[in-house]
Design a protein around this motif. Structure first.
Motif, PDB file in Angstrom:
ATOM      1  N   GLY A 199      69.680  46.155 101.250  1.00  0.00           N
ATOM      2  CA  GLY A 199      69.765  44.896 101.969  1.00  0.00           C
ATOM      3  C   GLY A 199      71.169  44.323 102.064  1.00  0.00           C
ATOM      4  N   ARG A 232      65.235  46.450 102.993  1.00  0.00           N
ATOM      5  CA  ARG A 232      64.368  45.556 102.220  1.00  0.00           C
ATOM      6  C   ARG A 232      64.089  46.144 100.841  1.00  0.00           C
ATOM      7  NH1 ARG A 232      60.809  41.468 103.267  1.00  0.00           N
ATOM      8  NH2 ARG A 232      59.114  41.288 101.753  1.00  0.00           N
ATOM      9  N   THR A 234      64.550  39.979 106.284  1.00  0.00           N
ATOM     10  CA  THR A 234      63.425  40.873 106.587  1.00  0.00           C
ATOM     11  C   THR A 234      62.084  40.168 106.457  1.00  0.00           C
ATOM     12  OG1 THR A 234      63.428  41.683 104.303  1.00  0.00           O
ATOM     13  CG2 THR A 234      64.700  42.940 105.911  1.00  0.00           C
TER      14      THR A 234
END
Length: 296
Positions: A98, A240, A264
């Motif tokens: 991420g 994610r 996300t």
């Protein structure tokens, strides 16, 4: 993990684990890698072990122990290099799941790392080695840099190139300028602005084209144009932390839109609002996309 597997973990142990996992993206990434490793070992055929261990023959038990020990050590060493890659963990530059990171290099070049990426940098040798993930490199006009990968290398000068390392190949996309691509086997190729190819162990694929003006992960955007939902969720899961799953029957649903990879959770909310799906969250790190239930 050993404590949880023992069945003796208390509610406080579970709370502390969840706090540790949610406090840092790297913690969650490490936990997921350990889970993957455990799942791989769980595939050892139980009937083989049970059939032999149930026999009251100590010699047989000792032999089985030795055999399973050897069998476990070989895949363990292999899995550690793939699922828990020490080279990636000790890389000069790396990002967590991420995370994106921009780095200014001493020669004036600019390096952008995508999610879950690891790169070694040796400017004295003019060499960057992509160990994991995806990188975008804008090479200074008077500088020439080599990007090395397990499937070949890219020589860039005064150009802008993206290199993505997948499980079985390496994708090279030229945003501006031109680069020379040297596969492990086969002749050197010239790839220019708007072109891309894949490097594999057997050589290079045919050169294709793409739209350089279209936003991408470098701008923090995922673009979907009538894309199968399964393919979109696989790409989204790279950005994610934790586990993202979906029902198999949702694979063929189509997605169109622009989505910000830095949020996300919001992407999943938008999908639920525009498609016949709903998002079930056990925790932020354990999410499943399922068909929407018919309203009564």
């Amino acid at each position: 993990m050993a404590l949880l597997e023992s069945g003796a973990a208390t509610e406080e142990d579970h709370r502390r684990l969840q706090q540790w996992r949610s406090s840092n993206g790297r913690h969650e990434s490490t936990w997921q890698k350990a889970q993957q490793l455990r799942q791989r070992f769980a595939s050892v055929p139980s009937e083989l072990a049970m059939a032999t261990l149930d026999r009251p023959d100590l010699a047989r038990r000792a032999a089985l122990k030795r055999a399973l020990g050897i069998a476990a050590l070989v895949p363990a060493g292999w899995l550690l290099t793939r699922q828990l890659p020490l080279a990636a963990w000790t890389a000069d530059l790396h990002t967590a799941t991420g995370e994106r990171k921009r780095v200014a290099l001493a020669d004036g070049s600019s390096l952008l790392l995508s999610t879950d990426t690891a790169v070694n940098v040796d400017l004295a040798a003019g060499r960057l080695t992509l160990l994991r993930g995806e990188m975008a490199l804008t090479v200074a006009e008077r500088s020439t840099l080599t990007i090395a990968s397990p499937y070949g290398q890219v020589l860039a000068s005064g150009s802008d190139v993206c290199v993505r390392l997948n499980e079985h190949d390496c994708q090279v996309s030229v945003i501006s300028g031109a680069v020379r691509v040297q596969p492990l086997s086969g002749a050197e190729l010239l790839v220019v602005q708007g072109q891309q190819l894949r490097l594999q162990a057997t050589g290079a694929s045919a050169i294709g084209s793409f739209d350089v003006a279209q936003p991408g992960w470098r701008d923090g955007v995922l673009i979907a144009e009538n894309q199968p939902l399964g393919d979109f969720l696989r790409e989204l899961s790279r950005f994610r932390p934790g586990l993202l799953r979906w029902a198999p029957e949702l694979e063929a649903l189509r997605v169109t839109g622009s989505f910000q990879v830095d949020n996300t959770d919001q992407v999943l909310t938008l999908l639920a609002a525009s498609l016949p799906v709903e998002v079930v969250s056990r925790t932020r790190y354990w999410v499943t996309v399922v068909p929407r239930k018919n309203s009564v």
